[in-house]
Design an enzyme around this catalytic site. Sequence first.
Site, PDB file in Angstrom:
ATOM      1  N   ALA A   1       0.861  -1.193   0.000  1.00 16.92           N
ATOM      2  CA  ALA A   1       0.000   0.000   0.000  1.00 16.92           C
ATOM      3  C   ALA A   1       0.895   1.240   0.000  1.00 16.92           C
ATOM      4  CB  ALA A   1      -0.969  -0.005   1.178  1.00 16.92           C
TER       5      ALA A   1
ATOM      6  N   HIS B   1       6.714   6.162   1.246  1.00 14.45           N
ATOM      7  CA  HIS B   1       7.556   5.038   0.830  1.00 14.45           C
ATOM      8  C   HIS B   1       8.422   5.439  -0.368  1.00 14.45           C
ATOM      9  CE1 HIS B   1       4.128   2.717   2.719  1.00 14.45           C
ATOM     10  NE2 HIS B   1       5.172   2.214   3.352  1.00 14.45           N
TER      11      HIS B   1
ATOM     12  N   GLN C   1       1.827  -8.422  13.647  1.00 11.40           N
ATOM     13  CA  GLN C   1       1.899  -7.098  14.281  1.00 11.40           C
ATOM     14  C   GLN C   1       0.554  -6.388  14.362  1.00 11.40           C
ATOM     15  OE1 GLN C   1       4.736  -5.543  11.160  1.00 11.40           O
ATOM     16  NE2 GLN C   1       3.650  -3.633  11.532  1.00 11.40           N
TER      17      GLN C   1
ATOM     18  N   GLY D   1      10.891   4.801   8.153  1.00 11.80           N
ATOM     19  CA  GLY D   1      10.325   6.148   8.240  1.00 11.80           C
ATOM     20  C   GLY D   1      10.251   6.626   9.682  1.00 11.80           C
TER      21      GLY D   1
ATOM     22  N   ASP E   1       6.840   6.322  12.143  1.00  9.59           N
ATOM     23  CA  ASP E   1       6.698   5.299  13.184  1.00  9.59           C
ATOM     24  C   ASP E   1       7.891   5.451  14.132  1.00  9.59           C
ATOM     25  OD1 ASP E   1       4.299   3.658  12.304  1.00  9.59           O
ATOM     26  OD2 ASP E   1       5.494   3.722  10.477  1.00  9.59           O
TER      27      ASP E   1
ATOM     28  N   SER F   1       0.438   8.183   4.939  1.00 12.39           N
ATOM     29  CA  SER F   1       0.209   6.906   5.619  1.00 12.39           C
ATOM     30  C   SER F   1      -0.662   6.027   4.739  1.00 12.39           C
ATOM     31  CB  SER F   1      -0.515   7.157   6.951  1.00 12.39           C
ATOM     32  OG  SER F   1      -1.070   5.952   7.447  1.00 12.39           O
ATOM     33  N   SER F   2      -0.401   4.725   4.765  1.00 15.16           N
ATOM     34  CA  SER F   2      -1.243   3.805   3.982  1.00 15.16           C
ATOM     35  C   SER F   2      -2.698   3.900   4.448  1.00 15.16           C
ATOM     36  CB  SER F   2      -0.758   2.366   4.150  1.00 15.16           C
ATOM     37  OG  SER F   2       0.593   2.282   3.794  1.00 15.16           O
ATOM     38  N   ARG F   3      -2.877   4.217   5.723  1.00 13.81           N
ATOM     39  CA  ARG F   3      -4.229   4.278   6.275  1.00 13.81           C
ATOM     40  C   ARG F   3      -5.018   5.486   5.778  1.00 13.81           C
ATOM     41  NH1 ARG F   3      -4.341   1.077  11.326  1.00 13.81           N
ATOM     42  NH2 ARG F   3      -2.357   0.016  11.364  1.00 13.81           N
TER      43      ARG F   3
HETATM   44  O1  PAF Z   1       6.440   0.178   9.203  1.00 17.83           O
HETATM   45  C1  PAF Z   1       6.000  -0.831   8.603  1.00 17.83           C
HETATM   46  O2  PAF Z   1       5.459  -0.748   7.500  1.00 17.83           O
HETATM   47  C2  PAF Z   1       6.090  -2.188   9.281  1.00 17.83           C
HETATM   48  O3  PAF Z   1       5.926  -2.085  10.654  1.00 17.83           O
HETATM   49  C3  PAF Z   1       7.379  -2.939   8.945  1.00 17.83           C
HETATM   50  C4  PAF Z   1       8.595  -2.216   9.463  1.00 17.83           C
HETATM   51  C5  PAF Z   1       7.483  -3.118   7.435  1.00 17.83           C
HETATM   52  C6  PAF Z   1       7.358  -4.325   9.580  1.00 17.83           C
HETATM   53  O4  PAF Z   1       6.291  -5.083   9.116  1.00 17.83           O
END
Ligand code: PAF
Length: 271
Positions: free
Chosen positions: A24, A29, A56, A145, A148, A183-185
Amino acid sequence: MHVVRHATDLAPFRGGILVPTMGALHAGHAALIKQASSHESAREGVVVSIFVNPAQFNDPRDFEKYPKTWDADLALCEQCGATCIFAPEVGDIYPPGVLQAPLILPNVARGKGLEDHYRPGHFDGVYRVVKRLFDLVQPRTAVFGEKDWQQLQLVRAMVTRERFGIDIIGAPTVRETDGLAASSRNKLLSAEARERALGLSRAIEAARPCHNVAHAERAAWRLMVAHGVSPEYAAVRDGATLGPVQSRDTARVLVAGMVAGTRLIDNGTWA
Ligand code: PAF
């Protein structure tokens, strides 16, 4: 650009630079991949991993609705200079029958009342997947990034603890012109919710002029509420330890909240 499904095909890219993602992909990115492509480790390869890590997601509904945009992701990676997409199956990352030893997370990811508190189990999953990706890809450098922020500190602590010898680069958060962090969200937000989501970046700005931590946290919290965000936390912490502020110069304002059923986070300097 190569698409690699199995770790055994990663050998040509060892010692390169890794950008771990869950797909996404967005402008944030793109900036990470471009930064990776211009790094000296890129000579050995620019690997973008795309793996939506079930371990996660503390909320299974969040995992289900996580956006998936494979074709667009490939195009973006190619444009930004990736040389390899590593898209493993769950079984490659978590091989069946392999018992996962219980994990005591580094201090930055425990008892901080931030992501560690609001997403129980999340950092356990992040630690395991990033460690596994590092084991399989064997990069010399990896890019994460700064959006996070607590995750970035966790990865740094993990690299030290596991003696990986990998350089970790933290890349600045990419923002839209009105301040919304990429953000993907964001793809899940309606136009009205997107407007409310600006409450997070504005909360960070609201905290900046405040002279003490308590005032700054209150200002950030109130700003989120006024914008229609349901806050989870508004905290001012030391940027490296995520404990109490040591100096204004190294302090970070961290915020998280829900907007129309979507959970968003953001952070920025306090100074
Ligand atoms: O930040 C993310 O997209 C995820 O937490 C990661 C670092 C790819 C781990 O799944």
